[in-house]
Each structure stands twice: as C-alpha cells, then as structure tokens.
Design an enzyme around this catalytic site. Sequence first.
Site, PDB file in Angstrom:
ATOM      1  N   ASP A   1      57.369 103.479 131.564  1.00 11.39           N
ATOM      2  CA  ASP A   1      56.995 102.689 130.401  1.00 11.39           C
ATOM      3  C   ASP A   1      58.165 101.746 130.123  1.00 11.39           C
ATOM      4  OD1 ASP A   1      55.807 101.569 128.212  1.00 11.39           O
ATOM      5  OD2 ASP A   1      55.234 103.467 127.280  1.00 11.39           O
TER       6      ASP A   1
HETATM    7  C1  BGC Z   1      53.809 100.541 125.848  1.00  7.73           C
HETATM    8  C2  BGC Z   1      53.001 100.463 127.118  1.00  7.73           C
HETATM    9  C3  BGC Z   1      52.847  99.027 127.538  1.00  7.73           C
HETATM   10  C4  BGC Z   1      54.223  98.406 127.697  1.00  7.73           C
HETATM   11  C5  BGC Z   1      54.194  96.947 128.093  1.00  7.73           C
HETATM   12  C6  BGC Z   1      55.109  99.771 125.946  1.00  7.73           C
HETATM   13  O1  BGC Z   1      55.712  99.662 124.705  1.00  7.73           O
HETATM   14  O2  BGC Z   1      54.056 101.884 125.519  1.00  7.73           O
HETATM   15  O3  BGC Z   1      51.744 101.061 126.929  1.00  7.73           O
HETATM   16  O4  BGC Z   1      52.118  98.936 128.732  1.00  7.73           O
HETATM   17  O5  BGC Z   1      54.912  98.493 126.454  1.00  7.73           O
HETATM   18  O6  BGC Z   1      53.789  96.138 127.074  1.00  7.73           O
END
Ligand code: BGC
Length: 752
Positions: free
Chosen positions: A293
Amino acid sequence: MDKFPSLNLLSIFAIFAVLSPAYAQHPRHNMPDATAQNQAIAARPWMNPKLSPDQRADMVLRQMTLDEKIDLLHGQGMPGWRGKPMPNADLGNGGVGFVLGVPRLGIPIIQMDDAAYGVRLSARNGRYSTAMPSNLGSAASWDAQAACEYGGVIGRELRAQGYNMSLGGGVDLVRELRGGRTFEYMGEDPILAGTLVGNRIKCEQAVHVIGDIKHYAMNDQESGRTEVDVIIGKRAMQESDLLAFQIGIAVGHPAAVMCAYNAVNGDYSCQNNYLLTDVLKQSWHFPGFVLSDWGGTHSTVKASAAGLDNEQPLDIFYSEKMKEAVQSGAVPMSQLDDHVHRILRSEFAVGIVDYPTQKSVVQAERDLNIARKVEEQSIVLLKNEHNILPLDVAKIHSIAIIGSHADVGMISGGGSAQVDPPGSTSPEWQEHVWFPPSPLKVIRAQSSASTVQFDSGSDAASAAALAGRSDVAIVFVNQWSSEGMDLPSLSLPDNQDALIEQVAAANPRTIVVLESSTAVLMPWIDKVSGVVEAWFAGSGGTHAVANILFGKVNPSGKLPITFPLTEADQPPPQIVPPPPGAQGRTAVMRTGEAKPTFSVEYTEGLKVGYKWYDAEHKKVLFPFGFGLAYTTYSYSNLQVEPGATPAVTFTVKNTGNRAGEEIAEVYAALPASANEPPKRLVGWSKVPLNPGESKQVRVAIPQLYLSIYDEQQQGWKLLPGSYSFMVGGSSADLPLVKQVDLSATPAPNSGQ
Ligand code: BGC
C-alpha cells in the site's frame, strides 16, 4: 487467463510495434505480415503468446541488467505524494502510480490507478469515469454476473484512459461497521465477499488490465491504520479475512495483491512472512506479485525475504537500498529474480504486453446502463409497511422530496476510492461529492403526480410542513464516509434522525432512502412506512432508485452486513483509537524501520458479523442476508446429497403477483466438535421467478466451505459428524432444515 489460444490482430500488432523504433511516434502502423511477425518472435522469443507466462517471464529475465530488474520493483511517485520529485514523473499517465517497463525488451510501463468503484482522477486528467455503486452496495446483489459486469466497466474504462492496472478489489471483512472504508469492502461474510470480488477481478483482467485484491490483510479500522498491530489467532484469521482473500484469488486470479498498512501479530503486513510467503505464496500458490500500500513498505531485506515484490509509490527501500542489498548478498539474487519474475509473468498472463492500451473515449452510455442495472440489483428494501411501495402513480397527486441534496444528486464515498463526477474538477481528498442527476428531477420525470416539491431539510419544520401537504414524503438521507477516518457512530449525522422524525410525524406515509456507507441506526424505524437502502448509488443510482420506488424494478438485494440495534452490540474489538502522541501516518511512512504503536486484539475469534449476533443471541435491527421484495417467496422440499461435494436441493416459489428474483441462502451448522459459531453461509442461488412459478434449485457446496482450519495441522479439514443444512430468505429466516452425517474426508487443501 494463462494462455491465449489464438494470436489476434492486436497481439500481432503488439509484437511488431514493440520491435519498431518508430513505435512511440507512430503507434498506428499497418498490420505486419506473417513474415514480420515471425521475425518479431525470432528476435524476441518471449513475444510468442503460445509460450506460458512463466516461460516468457524467464526469457525476459535472462536478458535484464540489475538496474532494469530494480526498475520493476518500485514506483515512480504519485502526483502530490510528499512532493518528492521523481525523475521519470513525465512518463506517468496521471494516475496514482506507475512502474517502469523495459523498452528495449518490449516490456511496457505498468500504469496504475485507483479503481475501487470507478476510475479515480479522471476529471483532473480531462477524462470521464463511470461511478459504479459502492463495493459494499454491489455485494448486496449477491450476484456473480453483476460483479463481473462491474469489473468489466472498470477494466474497459481503465484501458480507455491509458491504464493497464487497477487498484481496487477491497475485500477485508467488515468487522467494525464504523470502519471508514466499509463501503470499499464486500461485507462480513468471507464466502460471499470472496466470490464477488473474485468475479469482479476475473472480468477486469479479461480485458487485459492487471487486477489487484486488497488490503492484505485485516485493514479493518482507519484510526491509526499505519501503526496498529492486529492480534489474531491463525484459525480465526484463516476462517475470516484470509478465507475471503483465498476465495477471491481462486476465483479471480488477480495478478496483484496489495498488502495493508497495518501490522498483523507483530509484523507489518508488507513484511509479514506468514501472510506473504507461508500463506499467500506457498499455501495458496499465488503466482502474481505483492505491492505495498502507498507508503506501506518499511524495510528492504526483511520485506524482500518476507515476500514483498514491489514498493509503492516511491523508491525508498526497493531502489538504491535494494541494489546495495543484492550486491552485498543480503538479498540473494534468486530472491530478486523471483520478485521480477512475478511481475513479468503477471504482465504476460493478463495480456498487457500482447494487448497494449490505446487511449479511447469511454463508452459512457453503455457503462451508465450497467451502473444502473447493478444498482437496481443492489438496493435493499428494508421496510414496506402496507405496501407503500411501489408508489402507485395513479393514486398519488403530490410528492415531497426532502433532504440530502436530492435536488443535486446522490452522494459517493471519499478518499482514494473517489470517482470524479462528470464536468467536475477532481474533488479534494475527503470532499463530499454528489453524482447527478438529481432524484428530484428523475422522480418528477417518472411520476405523474401533479406536484413534486423539494425541501432541503435544513429546517425540519419546513420539511415537515411540506410532507404534511403531500400524499407521500420521500426523505433522502446520507451517511458519508471515506478512507482515512472512521465514523464516530452509526447514527445519521447532521440531525437527519430528527428530520425523519418530524417528517414522519407530519405524514406517516414517509419513505426513507438511505445513501449510506455502512449500517445505520434507525430510532425512527417504527414511525416511517418504507426504508430503501441505496448505499452509495453511483452514476446510475438515481435512475435505479426511481425504478425501485415506482416499481419498474422489483427489489432483490439482500444485506451483506448485519444492521445492529446499537454500536455497542457489535462484536469486539470495536474501533480502538491510537494512543495520544502516536506517530501519525506520514511519520510512520517516513521512519524506515517503523514499529506499530498500539494493538487491537480480535477477541471475537470466529464470530465475525452475523456469527457474533447468532452466538450471543443478540437481537438486531436487520439481519445479514435480509431484504424484501414486491412479491413473496416460499421454500419447500429440502434434500441434501452428501458426498465429496455435498449439495442441497430445494424448491422456491413466487407466491406473490409480480415477477422477481429471490436470493435463496444456504447455511450450515457444523458438528458440535467443531466449536464453531451456530451457522455459516455456505452457498446461495439467485432464482428468477414469475408470479406463481416454482423452481427446483441445486446448490453445490465446496468442502472448504464446510471445513475448519486446524492450527496444529496447519490446514483445513472436514470433521466427521452431523451437519445441519438450513435454507431460506435471510440468515434469520431459514424455514428448511435438514441434518446429515458427513464422514471424514481428506482436507480440501493443505495450508499454513
Ligand atoms: C490506499 C490504497 C490506494 C493507495 C493509492 C492508499 O492510501 O490505502 O487503497 O490504492 O492509497 O491511492
């Protein structure tokens, strides 16, 4: 997914195109002839689609330099992400991340974008995206085909916008209903959630977009999400969240898994050997790649050894530090090659090499229709006293439309899931966003009532006065939510409960339309005549809601979560806030070898969702699996066939006078020796029925769904003994029950 039976024109073009130095400037070359194609394969044998993705990946890997390999292992930044300038930023497509390709070998850039319920950041890039209903909403359809169409829309729109990878597929189980991302997940049951997310991803990947399943695992609260350590036993995790991922992966074959921000049993998910290697890669044989993530990577050597393949969105641990670690031997070359192989084989398996993206115009009308149809299947009719619904246009002369910007549109979920509405500039993080058209406009068009009037609801007395003058009042209410926050309660915010109370007091013919992220408390439930759960309804939502209200569509959705009577009735642990002085998300992401600052113990064990309320004999507002229709159904004649794959057969009859689709649910109680909650969902079938029609339904039940996870043996096993099978229209209404003995059979799969 692994094989492409025939070489289509596009792949021939791709083979030719990547060989041509003029490709970048002139992508629309004439199709090559067979000789050119053969020459292309001769020069780059991995471009032969008849080879397996693994063979192709190995061939490419052998050609790659260390620097090229390392390029594949990390992101290149995200617009606005902590402002770190990244040298290749101009190669991005405007999405939230990308991974460099290897141009000399014909390996494309992986262009990713968030796509929870639609493609993110489209308006900012001058593009259009369709918002599908929220993920939780779509789970209320219990419909694999709807999930597939959902994935198809997202996959096609990603490609049309120049992306070849989706960041969606949220499937953490809903344990605490106030969790801010509940709308991004698929409910509280692992079999339902896993089946639906798998079908969504399958159809995303069918159009050659790398699918992703996330956030692995147990990212169940947003409060302190980057510093919380989830403490959970192996059996409890295997039978809950991990089972949802296991099924999602088995059904959808996502090429990518995104590991979560939180830690699990002491180790951050993105460097958690048990999760990434023991379970995902070894027990489930996951052949794809794990990406972190955003900011969820915390080390080089440890994360690499644990099974993290790709760092996002920057290059803090998996670039220079990775190179040094490989050169010093701290990260073995074989491990580095495994990371690279997984990424390359995924690109071949999904077809992003053979089928390069070509930007095109999104087919908005087609996708809006699909969004509407999926929402029509997702709306849950919760209350319908005296059959107030569907509205009888012949008898209603005046309608009051009240509240929740119903003169503007329907609300959507925020954070990285947010889809831009047409014609907008991209909203800010956590801005409230309404999707047009307005319920007021659409209801006016569908109704023949002489007056359809609107009151914003900001002054409850004025709204009540309008309701009192009208034949029927429809109150739209919202419960907005977003990534990065948890809800303070399940009560409707902004005095909307009081608004409903006053409107219902003025006119009991009041229908509440919920635009909610999650479950809602309803202190006014006995005072209103109708309740329609529309979730975050998406771009097609307003028309879908109107079609339900006026009876063009017979509701069929069933709740994928329990609606409790109070927040305190929920299973423990309830949201635990980070301790005062905790580091905070950004700090945790910056501090290299970060450590979690607090823990949450999952003491509910196996009793997730309805299993808790069942086991604890707690009354609920609406049970898991509940949903009404404009007709009624009866169940009879349950038979159980034991055997390697047990099956149940039963009859469902439409006893009303409207055609409908009944979701018939099958639950099982395991033998007492299993020490399980009273019952679990093991299958279902959506049965279309004309008035008076009966159908015999057969539901086969994979052994895994009847098994328990044995911690000692580190695998699943089916216990011998007496199983009760129960069938009906909701988890709390199961008129058919039959007991059978199932003898011991080998474990359906071994596992960690
Ligand atoms: C989220 C993810 C997301 C990523 C990119 C993170 O803060 O938890 O689900 O894909 O950001 O935006």
